[in-house]
Scaffold this motif. Structure first.
Motif, PDB file in Angstrom:
ATOM      1  N   SER A  96      13.816 -57.255 -77.358  1.00 16.31           N
ATOM      2  CA  SER A  96      13.659 -55.918 -77.735  1.00 16.31           C
ATOM      3  C   SER A  96      13.878 -56.106 -79.341  1.00 16.31           C
ATOM      4  CB  SER A  96      14.984 -55.247 -77.051  1.00 16.31           C
ATOM      5  OG  SER A  96      14.470 -54.678 -75.918  1.00 16.31           O
ATOM      6  N   ASP A 131       8.031 -51.573 -75.226  1.00 15.05           N
ATOM      7  CA  ASP A 131       9.329 -52.256 -75.086  1.00 15.05           C
ATOM      8  C   ASP A 131       9.730 -51.828 -73.551  1.00 15.05           C
ATOM      9  OD1 ASP A 131      11.996 -53.351 -74.834  1.00 15.05           O
ATOM     10  OD2 ASP A 131      12.630 -52.303 -76.614  1.00 15.05           O
ATOM     11  N   GLU A 132       9.556 -52.979 -72.641  1.00 15.62           N
ATOM     12  CA  GLU A 132       9.797 -52.814 -71.196  1.00 15.62           C
ATOM     13  C   GLU A 132       9.337 -51.529 -70.609  1.00 15.62           C
ATOM     14  OE1 GLU A 132      11.617 -54.840 -69.389  1.00 15.62           O
ATOM     15  OE2 GLU A 132      12.806 -56.254 -70.770  1.00 15.62           O
TER      16      GLU A 132
HETATM   17 MG   LIG Z   1      15.518 -55.326 -74.042  1.00 13.24          MG
END
Ligand SMILES: [Mg+2]
Ligand SMILES: Nc1ncnc2c1ncn2[C@@H]1O[C@H](COP(=O)(O)OP(=O)(O)OP(=O)(O)O)[C@@H](O)[C@H]1O
Lengths: 335, 219
Positions: free
Chosen positions: A44, A164-165
């Motif tokens: 991240s 992000d994910e």
């Molecule tokens: Mg993360």
């Protein structure tokens, strides 16, 4: 498109965390680039350094020839308007309808009401939410929320989409559909996608290139097919084990068979050709198949076989050479 | 039982109380909102992170909230005179009521903003939204139900404070209760003012809840 030059980021607090330890990385334009790593690896932090949601302590981040660390707040806001981002927890505005959420970045860009209406209509069609425009996010499923997130991120026609994910909060079926949407977008709009994930399956399904991050260190990077078939680092190998299920069963290993145990990996057309039967005919040895599977890496077929070769030493050596000549990856596991 | 004179006194007193509470709440909200916004946005990791400003504001707000109302009222008499030309009466009472309510509102508003998911603010930042845009287009709309409840709570508190202001000649229901109910032993008037105060508080709270609920349902 994007280049990291020796980027470091340290979080100081109760305990100091070195989230990125000198990462250098090039992300080519136009493809889908995946960053994979365990929880806490710094993924991240890495993706957030691209649009300066996180500021690196040292090093440079270049996006499209612009040095992001040096931008003034105003210039940075402009640059961010040209980059879309989607989040694990969607981060939609709960006080706005789906329509108003998708329209938000357009409002920021000062687009006229009429244009907003038609653009939001297009985007809703693209993500398949035309009938939900007047609902509030609270009434949507996770997959639908992420589709709103995607539409919102694409509203200003960015050249770059950061994820992000994006699928980590979704079930496998929804994950598949969101990933295929991302792939469609990448192919049709030609924008670059950078996505981070801790799941190899996500990388396998849609990425062209991958970077493996471990403890803030970039372990390896390259084409997905290369990294998956010839992992250069232990970190990658460990992560692949879960995916391929190709770990040698302990029983087989301890049996101490006299035969040679090899793992064969076939990529692309090789996966379609009868190489094994050719080998058996030309080298006159027996092959005992222990395990096998065929898979797909984005669009590339990819096969894996665990076999025992039963023959004299010369026969086996020649057979291995034959396989390698036919561009089959061979890994001799024992003896 | 309730003669016309009594009735008209009660009516005037109720209107005075409503004026004090209404004006006090409105002014305190107008002045406390910017303070609350500053308090929230200068906090660590927020969009206008300013540790020193944040701590200074927090300190002022805490001091403001810890001064007992009755003391504050007396202490700022010169200021009240300067502002409205007198320190007695309904209009004059609005000044200490507002001053007392500002730090209270500011803290409640700060709390309402803290409830916003930081991810939502971050999403706006990632789209290139400037701090003013984030405040007006993200933070205030997202926190609106909580902000309404904060204002409601302030108004309810001001009903109580306004009764106290009455004790030193501010007018309103408190004034009436003290002068007639207490000093002239008119238990019936005391009771009637208390009933009206209770109804006022109930009414304000119900209204606030209703608005907040409607806003929240939508989301
Ligand atoms: Mg993360
Ligand atoms: N704002 C922060 N303050 C302090 N430490 C942080 C902060 N953000 C991240 N970290 C730390 O930095 C390290 C890397 O975090 P990061 O969020 O980049 O990991 P990640 O690979 O995304 O993990 P996950 O898969 O769990 O999301 C972690 O050890 C984390 O605790």
């Amino acid at each position: 498109m994007i280049e990291f030059k020796d980027v470091t980021k340290t979080f100081t607090g109760k305990n100091t965390v070195h989230a990125l330890k000198g990462v250098s990385l090039k992300i080519p334009a136009g493809g889908i680039f995946g960053v994979i790593g365990q929880s806490g690896a710094g993924k991240s932090t890495l993706i957030r350094c691209i649009n300066m949601l996180e500021r690196p302590d040292s090093g440079e981040v270049w996006v499209d020839g612009i040095l992001m660390n040096r931008l003034s707040p105003k210039e940075l806001r402009q640059a961010r308007k040209e980059t879309g981002m989607i989040f694990q927890h969607f981060n939609l505005l709960s006080s706005r309808t789906v329509f108003q959420n998708i329209a938000f970045p357009l409002e920021l860009a000062g687009v006229s009401k009429d244009k907003v209406r038609s653009r939001v209509g297009q985007l809703a069609e693209l993500v398949g939410l035309t009938d939900k425009l007047q609902t509030y996010p609270r009434q949507l499923s996770g997959g639908q929320k992420q589709r709103v997130g995607i539409a919102r991120a694409l509203a200003t026609e960015p050249k770059l989409l950061l994820c992000d994910e994006a699928t980590s909060a979704l079930d496998p079926e929804t994950t598949r559909s969101v990933l295929s949407l991302l792939r469609t977008i990448n192919e049709n709009l030609g924008l670059t996608i950078v996505l981070i994930t801790h799941e190899m399956a996500v990388i396998q399904q849609i990425c062209d290139h991958v970077a493996v991050l471990e403890d803030g260190v970039l372990r390896e990077t390259g084409r997905v097919i290369d990294v998956f078939t010839r992992p250069q680092s232990q970190a990658t190998a460990n992560m692949l084990q879960g995916l391929h299920g190709s770990k040698l069963p302990a029983e087989l290993r301890s049996k101490g068979s006299a035969n040679t145990l090899v793992r064969l990996t076939f990529i692309d057309q090789r996966a379609h050709q009868p190489i094994i039967s050719q080998m058996i005919r030309t080298h006159d040895l027996d092959v005992n198949i222990l395990y096998g599977r065929i898979d797909q890496m984005k669009t590339t077929p990819f096969g894996m076989l665990l076999v025992e070769l039963d023959g004299t030493r010369e026969q086996v050596t020649e057979a291995v050479q034959f396989l390698q000549k036919n561009q089959v990856e061979v890994e001799v596991l024992s003896p | 039982m309730i003669n016309p004179v009594m009735l008209s006194m009660l009516w005037t007193a109720t209107l005075d109380t409503l004026t004090m509470v209404g004006l006090g709440t409105a002014l305190a909200t107008v002045l406390g909102l910017p303070l609350g916004i500053l308090l929230a946005t200068t906090a660590p990791k927020h969009i206008l992170e300013q540790p020193l400003v944040h701590r200074a504001l927090g300190g002022i707000v805490n001091i403001g909230r810890s001064v007992p109302f009755i003391i504050l009222m007396v202490a700022i008499i010169p200021f009240t005179r300067l502002l409205v030309g007198s320190s007695i009466g309904t209009t004059a009472a609005v000044v200490p009521l507002t001053v007392a309510a500002i730090p209270f509102v500011a803290r409640l508003i700060d709390g309402a903003f803290k409830e916003i998911d930081p991810g939502v603010i971050e999403a706006a930042e990632s789209m290139g939204a400037s701090p003013p845009v984030i405040i007006f287009k993200v933070m205030i709309p997202e926190a609106l139900p909580a902000l309404i409840l904060a204002v409601t709570l302030t108004a309810v508190n001001l009903v109580g404070y306004s009764a106290m202001a009455g004790a030193i000649g501010g007018g309103g229901l408190g004034d009436l209760a003290i002068r007639y109910g207490y000093q002239r032993f008119r238990g019936d008037i005391m009771l009637q003012t208390v009933v009206i105060l209770v109804l006022l508080v109930q009414g304000i709270q119900m209204l606030g809840d209703k608005i907040a609920q409607r806003l929240y349902h939508r989301q």
